[in-house]
Motif scaffolding. Structure first.
Motif, PDB file in Angstrom:
ATOM      1  N   THR A 315      38.888  39.825  20.109  1.00 32.28           N
ATOM      2  CA  THR A 315      38.546  39.686  18.689  1.00 32.28           C
ATOM      3  C   THR A 315      39.816  39.640  17.840  1.00 32.28           C
ATOM      4  O   THR A 315      39.918  38.854  16.897  1.00 32.28           O
ATOM      5  CB  THR A 315      37.662  40.871  18.248  1.00 32.28           C
ATOM      6  OG1 THR A 315      36.640  41.026  19.213  1.00 32.28           O
ATOM      7  CG2 THR A 315      37.046  40.639  16.898  1.00 32.28           C
ATOM      8  N   HIS A 318      41.586  36.296  18.305  1.00 31.31           N
ATOM      9  CA  HIS A 318      40.880  35.118  17.748  1.00 31.31           C
ATOM     10  C   HIS A 318      40.131  35.509  16.490  1.00 31.31           C
ATOM     11  O   HIS A 318      38.881  35.584  16.496  1.00 31.31           O
ATOM     12  CB  HIS A 318      39.884  34.551  18.779  1.00 31.31           C
ATOM     13  CG  HIS A 318      40.542  34.141  20.054  1.00 31.31           C
ATOM     14  ND1 HIS A 318      41.291  32.984  20.162  1.00 31.31           N
ATOM     15  CD2 HIS A 318      40.611  34.745  21.258  1.00 31.31           C
ATOM     16  CE1 HIS A 318      41.768  32.887  21.392  1.00 31.31           C
ATOM     17  NE2 HIS A 318      41.372  33.947  22.076  1.00 31.31           N
ATOM     18  N   GLN A 321      36.966  33.698  15.355  1.00 34.60           N
ATOM     19  CA  GLN A 321      35.713  33.797  16.101  1.00 34.60           C
ATOM     20  C   GLN A 321      34.896  34.977  15.569  1.00 34.60           C
ATOM     21  O   GLN A 321      35.442  36.071  15.379  1.00 34.60           O
ATOM     22  CB  GLN A 321      36.072  34.006  17.575  1.00 34.60           C
ATOM     23  CG  GLN A 321      34.900  34.134  18.501  1.00 34.60           C
ATOM     24  CD  GLN A 321      35.389  34.290  19.947  1.00 34.60           C
ATOM     25  OE1 GLN A 321      35.309  33.385  20.740  1.00 34.60           O
ATOM     26  NE2 GLN A 321      35.901  35.459  20.249  1.00 34.60           N
ATOM     27  N   GLU A 325      29.782  35.376  18.159  1.00 34.67           N
ATOM     28  CA  GLU A 325      30.211  34.341  19.109  1.00 34.67           C
ATOM     29  C   GLU A 325      30.821  34.972  20.360  1.00 34.67           C
ATOM     30  O   GLU A 325      30.549  34.546  21.482  1.00 34.67           O
ATOM     31  CB  GLU A 325      31.221  33.389  18.443  1.00 34.67           C
ATOM     32  CG  GLU A 325      30.564  32.405  17.494  1.00 34.67           C
ATOM     33  CD  GLU A 325      31.573  31.751  16.536  1.00 34.67           C
ATOM     34  OE1 GLU A 325      31.157  30.867  15.784  1.00 34.67           O
ATOM     35  OE2 GLU A 325      32.770  32.138  16.519  1.00 34.67           O
ATOM     36  N   LEU A 326      31.648  35.992  20.136  1.00 35.08           N
ATOM     37  CA  LEU A 326      32.266  36.657  21.300  1.00 35.08           C
ATOM     38  C   LEU A 326      31.180  37.290  22.176  1.00 35.08           C
ATOM     39  O   LEU A 326      31.207  37.171  23.405  1.00 35.08           O
ATOM     40  CB  LEU A 326      33.268  37.731  20.836  1.00 35.08           C
ATOM     41  CG  LEU A 326      33.945  38.487  21.972  1.00 35.08           C
ATOM     42  CD1 LEU A 326      34.793  37.541  22.827  1.00 35.08           C
ATOM     43  CD2 LEU A 326      34.824  39.617  21.428  1.00 35.08           C
ATOM     44  N   ARG A 329      29.641  34.647  24.296  1.00 38.35           N
ATOM     45  CA  ARG A 329      30.522  34.195  25.375  1.00 38.35           C
ATOM     46  C   ARG A 329      30.585  35.219  26.496  1.00 38.35           C
ATOM     47  O   ARG A 329      30.556  34.889  27.684  1.00 38.35           O
ATOM     48  CB  ARG A 329      31.933  33.939  24.833  1.00 38.35           C
ATOM     49  CG  ARG A 329      32.075  32.587  24.147  1.00 38.35           C
ATOM     50  CD  ARG A 329      33.512  32.371  23.682  1.00 38.35           C
ATOM     51  NE  ARG A 329      34.473  32.686  24.703  1.00 38.35           N
ATOM     52  CZ  ARG A 329      35.654  33.271  24.472  1.00 38.35           C
ATOM     53  NH1 ARG A 329      36.004  33.600  23.243  1.00 38.35           N
ATOM     54  NH2 ARG A 329      36.475  33.518  25.455  1.00 38.35           N
TER      55      ARG A 329
END
Ligand code: ADP
Ligand code: MG
Length: 372
Positions: A315, A318, A321, A325-326, A329
């Protein structure tokens, strides 16, 4: 001759010079010359050259155990007498070392942003109050937070251990051979002030000296990443004021059976603790902006501290993001998304690959819960 031997009580010697004086009396009482003692020792298979014997009896230092044993035997002592003399030698050596007052401070730093585990911290306190010898095993799979908990407890308990803290990574699951107790004892004894030349060569004597030293002091011994009960037995304190905290990926019930050492099996964090950990790591209120996504992220990480920390690092790396979203993923492919580019050794894959085939069923359940 037996009578004169029995009349000499090694435990009456309180210092190295007194002990050597008693050994001289023992030799005199045997009626044997130094040369005869040496010859008898040789006949019994003990090497005790005349020059060594003469030198030892003229010095004020505690002689080596082999020399004392050979001398006592050659003067007619049986194995029980040899034991008594050797025990007193160990006691005096330990007391001498204790007087040097060397205080080791070997703990690694306290874990950053440590969160939760209040119940476990309290249980460790309780176990250590009732256990004798004072030791506890923190057990659980890779990344659950054993080392962090041990170090956090240790740092907050420093006042209880004014004579120092010893730490060793026993490399129980690190892909290399686990450390053998002998070299660990050598390291610990020298850290406590024993001169390297004073460390006994014999494993049992080494362990006895370590226990004597710990018995005189209040030392915390952190034995991290242990492999087996055999690796640990000689590293545990005996009686006295010292304490051992052990971490291991497997339950070491052999230690409970033989030494009564209690176990504390760590579970993943509670969801609330996971949220606090994410909050402490990511900061700036990002968790508060989307608590539902953060909860989902914690769930995708199985509330495993290692996975949570790696997710938090992603986190931070990025910021564009979203947490949602993380979460998605990671839920799809945990391993790929929880490895740290450029720091493979710290990634989840590195920690788990080494151990997967050594895990027991309970450990696998935890990993399966996060899809690994
Ligand atoms: N309660 C916790 N709060 C914050 N971070 C933690 C906590 N428990 C573990 N960690 C972190 O998670 C990672 C893995 O923990 P660690 O203690 O090394 O696991 P183990 O020794 O069980 O393999 C480390 O980076 C550690 O600092
Ligand atoms: Mg660890």
């Amino acid at each position: 001759m037996r009578q004169s031997l029995d009349g000499l009580d090694p435990s009456s010697a309180g210092s190295a010079p007194q002990l050597v004086a008693l050994l001289r009396e023992l030799r005199a009482a045997s009626g044997l010359s130094i040369r005869e003692v040496s010859r008898r020792a040789r006949d019994r298979g003990d090497g005790l050259p005349t020059s060594t014997l003469a030198a030892v009896l003229n010095r004020d230092a505690v002689p080596r155990a082999e020399v004392v044993a050979a001398l006592v035997r050659a003067c007619g002592g049986d194995e029980a007498a040899v034991e008594t003399w050797l025990a007193q030698c160990a006691r005096i050596s330990a007391a001498d070392v204790a007087d040097t007052g060397q205080v080791p401070r070997q703990l690694p730093g306290a874990p950053h942003a440590f969160t939760g585990r209040e119940r476990e911290l309290h249980l460790i306190d309780e176990h250590l109050q009732s256990a004798s010898p004072r030791s506890v095993v923190l057990a659980g799979p890779a990344g659950i937070g054993k080392t962090a908990l041990a170090l956090h407890w240790a740092h907050r308990s420093l006042d209880a251990f004014p004579d120092g803290q010893l730490y060793v990574d026993l490399r129980g699951f690190s892909g290399t051979d686990p450390l053998a107790p002998g070299p660990v004892l050598h390291r610990f004894l020298t850290a406590l002030g024993t001169g390297p030349e004073e460390v006994p060569a014999d494993g049992d004597e080494r362990a006895a000296m370590f226990r004597s030293l710990l018995g005189h002091r209040r030392v915390l011994v952190v034995l991290d990443n242990a492999r087996s009960p055999e690796q640990l037995r000689d590293l545990l304190p005996g009686t006295g004021g010292s304490t051992a905290l052990i971490t291991a990926r497997t339950d070491l019930f052999g230690l409970t059976a033989t030494h009564g050492v209690p176990h504390l099996r760590l579970a993943p964090l509670t969801r609330e603790e996971s949220m606090d950990l994410l909050d402490a790591m990511i900061g700036r209120g990002r968790v508060a902006t989307d608590p539902e996504a953060a909860r989902g992220l914690a769930a995708a990480c199985g509330d495993l501290p290692l996975a949570l920390r790696l997710a938090a690092c992603q986190t931070l790396a990025h910021p564009e993001q979203t947490i949602g979203e993380l979460r998605d993923r990671i839920a799809e492919a945990p391993l790929a998304n929880l490895d740290l580019p450029g720091d493979e050794a710290a990634g989840l894959r590195a920690c788990l690959d080494l151990t997967r085939d050594r895990l027991d069923a309970a450990d696998r359940d935890v990993l399966d819960a996060i899809g690994l």
